[in-house]
Design an enzyme around this catalytic site. Structure first.
Site, PDB file in Angstrom:
ATOM      1  N   ASN A  16       0.870  -1.168   0.000  1.00  0.00           N
ATOM      2  CA  ASN A  16       0.000   0.000   0.000  1.00  0.00           C
ATOM      3  C   ASN A  16       0.911   1.223   0.000  1.00  0.00           C
ATOM      4  OD1 ASN A  16      -1.724   2.081   0.635  1.00  0.00           O
ATOM      5  ND2 ASN A  16      -2.650   1.073   2.415  1.00  0.00           N
ATOM      6  N   ARG A  97      -2.404  -2.031  -3.469  1.00  0.00           N
ATOM      7  CA  ARG A  97      -3.537  -1.115  -3.390  1.00  0.00           C
ATOM      8  C   ARG A  97      -3.270  -0.006  -4.415  1.00  0.00           C
ATOM      9  NH1 ARG A  97      -5.293   2.631   1.719  1.00  0.00           N
ATOM     10  NH2 ARG A  97      -7.169   3.423   0.756  1.00  0.00           N
ATOM     11  N   HIS A 185     -11.717   4.762  -0.917  1.00  0.00           N
ATOM     12  CA  HIS A 185     -11.861   3.856   0.240  1.00  0.00           C
ATOM     13  C   HIS A 185     -12.560   2.552  -0.136  1.00  0.00           C
ATOM     14  CE1 HIS A 185     -11.530   7.428   3.264  1.00  0.00           C
ATOM     15  NE2 HIS A 185     -10.376   6.800   3.174  1.00  0.00           N
ATOM     16  N   ARG A 246      -7.999  17.552   5.225  1.00  0.00           N
ATOM     17  CA  ARG A 246      -8.679  17.936   3.980  1.00  0.00           C
ATOM     18  C   ARG A 246      -9.980  18.646   4.292  1.00  0.00           C
ATOM     19  NH1 ARG A 246      -8.644  12.067   1.502  1.00  0.00           N
ATOM     20  NH2 ARG A 246      -6.467  11.637   1.976  1.00  0.00           N
ATOM     21  N   GLU A 386      -7.842  -3.595   4.934  1.00  0.00           N
ATOM     22  CA  GLU A 386      -7.669  -3.514   3.480  1.00  0.00           C
ATOM     23  C   GLU A 386      -6.660  -4.542   2.981  1.00  0.00           C
ATOM     24  OE1 GLU A 386      -7.128   0.339   4.615  1.00  0.00           O
ATOM     25  OE2 GLU A 386      -8.548   1.259   3.217  1.00  0.00           O
TER      26      GLU A 386
END
Ligand code: ADP
Length: 398
Positions: A16, A97, A185, A246, A386
């Site tokens: 990832n 990923r 996501h 963000r 994940e």
């Protein structure tokens, strides 16, 4: 592919790659998939880049500074470490990923020259993440030619968005150039849906579900009959909810105002929207909600940042309940969603009219079900993973 099979190569690696980090996990595939170790290299490109690895029972296997000026060097370090652990010869495949699959990659794929080329072409869609991911894939191909590699896409889960959720209200020529809501996501969401199916059964997983992935990046997905029908992130991961650094949704007129009054460059604007805003921007002290919760009594800026975060989340929950035509299950996940009873309680407060009623004791324990027994909506906490999803995808494709 290389001719290797999982009978002689029973380890899988997941990678990832972030903008300045690489996280990895090593899995063993026997009767079931078992995570053996995880690790990461942080602060790639800086003088104090750090390599950390630990076995799945928590024993630290490495923790030291390293020289990693870029992702190519970082991948080398991971491979060398694996080699020293004796895990390289038995490595059967690698799953990556990949944050963006554009309009072409609607599910996980085996990576060949053509796919790698297409990922390079997609870089403008995710300029902060894709360059590192592409570099890591290319470096691993050069180091271990013949080792099968697979890409698993964060956008793929959202391939079912109906056109009214996908389209942006801008001139059509931009849509023709690929500007639309993609959503992110997705690997986490896919894992959560599989878990929901496993723990609660087919009927629940086919119901009206909102998934809340609340980490440093935060988003919601509205899922009906197993298909995603809306999500808060958009063309980029900056859209939607207030996040650690963000903005989430922002008045587009403000961007124009900034361009006129401060004459920001694209990089400065990017930095302002993605790195300096959200919880950090409003609190002026921290992007970590734990710090802000600890300080909210004494620092009104911390209290305001938390209030804004929870309010925007509550508002989007209402919107997605409307999009779904009602709600059966709400799932909290990721760093904040899994670990913060205080935030979950505040987000859910006042939502009794939507059928959401938390049980305080269960919520305080991070229990698997945190709604009260009579709550029309079942509220769950599910730990996302994940890496396990990527490893399972790789196995499926092999
Ligand atoms: P990422 O999006 O980088 O994968 P995580 O899912 O690990 O991030 O979430 C990171 C965030 O989770 C942190 O910024 C922190 O605010 C929050 N978090 C982690 N642990 C806790 C906790 N025990 N209580 C409240 N918040 C937590």
């Amino acid at each position: 592919m290389s001719g290797k099979s999982l009978t002689d190569a029973h380890h899988l690696l997941t990678i990832n790659s972030g903008s300045s980090s690489i996280k990895f996990a090593l899995f063993e595939h026997a009767a079931v998939l078992r995570k053996l170790a995880t690790g990461q290299i942080d602060r790639i490109g800086l003088p104090d880049a750090r390599f950390r690895a630990r076995s799945s029972d928590g024993v630290v296997a490495a923790d030291h500074t390293v020289e990693a000026v870029n992702h190519v060097q970082a991948v080398e370090l991971v491979v060398n470490w694996l080699d020293r652990q004796g895990g390289l010869t038995s490595l059967g495949a690698v799953g990556h990923r990949v944050v963006h699959g554009g309009e072409r990659f609607l599910e996980s794929v085996a990576i060949d020259d053509d796919v790698l080329h297409e990922l390079e072409r997609l870089i403008p869609l995710a300029p902060n993440h894709l360059p590192g991911e592409v570099a890591a894939i290319a470096a691993l191909r050069a180091r271990c030619p013949g080792l099968p590699q697979f890409g698993c896409f964060d956008t793929a889960f959202h391939r079912t968005l109906p056109s009214e959720a996908r389209q942006l209200p801008i001139p059509r020529r931009y849509a023709a150039a690929g500007v639309r809501r993609y959503g992110f996501h997705g690997l986490s969401y896919q894992f959560l849906m599989q878990e929901l199916h496993r723990v609660a059964g087919e009927r629940t997983a086919q119901g009206r579900v909102i998934l809340a992935h609340l980490g440093a990046g935060c988003s919601l997905a509205a899922v009906r009959e197993g298909s995603c029908i809306d999500t808060t992130m958009g063309f980029t991961p900056a859209a939607g909810l207030v996040m650690a650094t963000r903005t989430g949704d922002l008045d587009p007129g403000f961007i124009v105002h900034l361009l006129r009054t401060e004459r920001l460059s694209a990089d400065e604007l990017d930095n302002l929207i993605n790195k300096q805003s959200g919880l950090l921007g409003v609190s002026e002290t921290s992007s970590d909600i734990r710090d802000l919760l600890a300080r909210e009594e004494s620092d009104p800026r911390a209290a305001e940042a938390i209030a804004l975060f929870c309010y925007q989340l509550r508002k989007h929950l209402g919107a997605f309940t409307a999009a779904l035509g009602g709600l059966d299950t709400l799932v909290f996940s990721a760093g904040i969603g899994e670990n913060s009873p205080a935030i979950r309680a505040r987000v859910c407060s006042g939502l009794r009219f939507l059928g959401i009623e938390l049980d305080q004791a269960l919520n305080d324990q991070d229990a698997p079900i945190i709604s009260s027994p009579g709550s029309p909506v079942t509220v769950r906490v599910i730990r996302t993973d994940e890496e396990s999803l990527i490893a399972a995808e790789v196995l499926r494709l092999l």
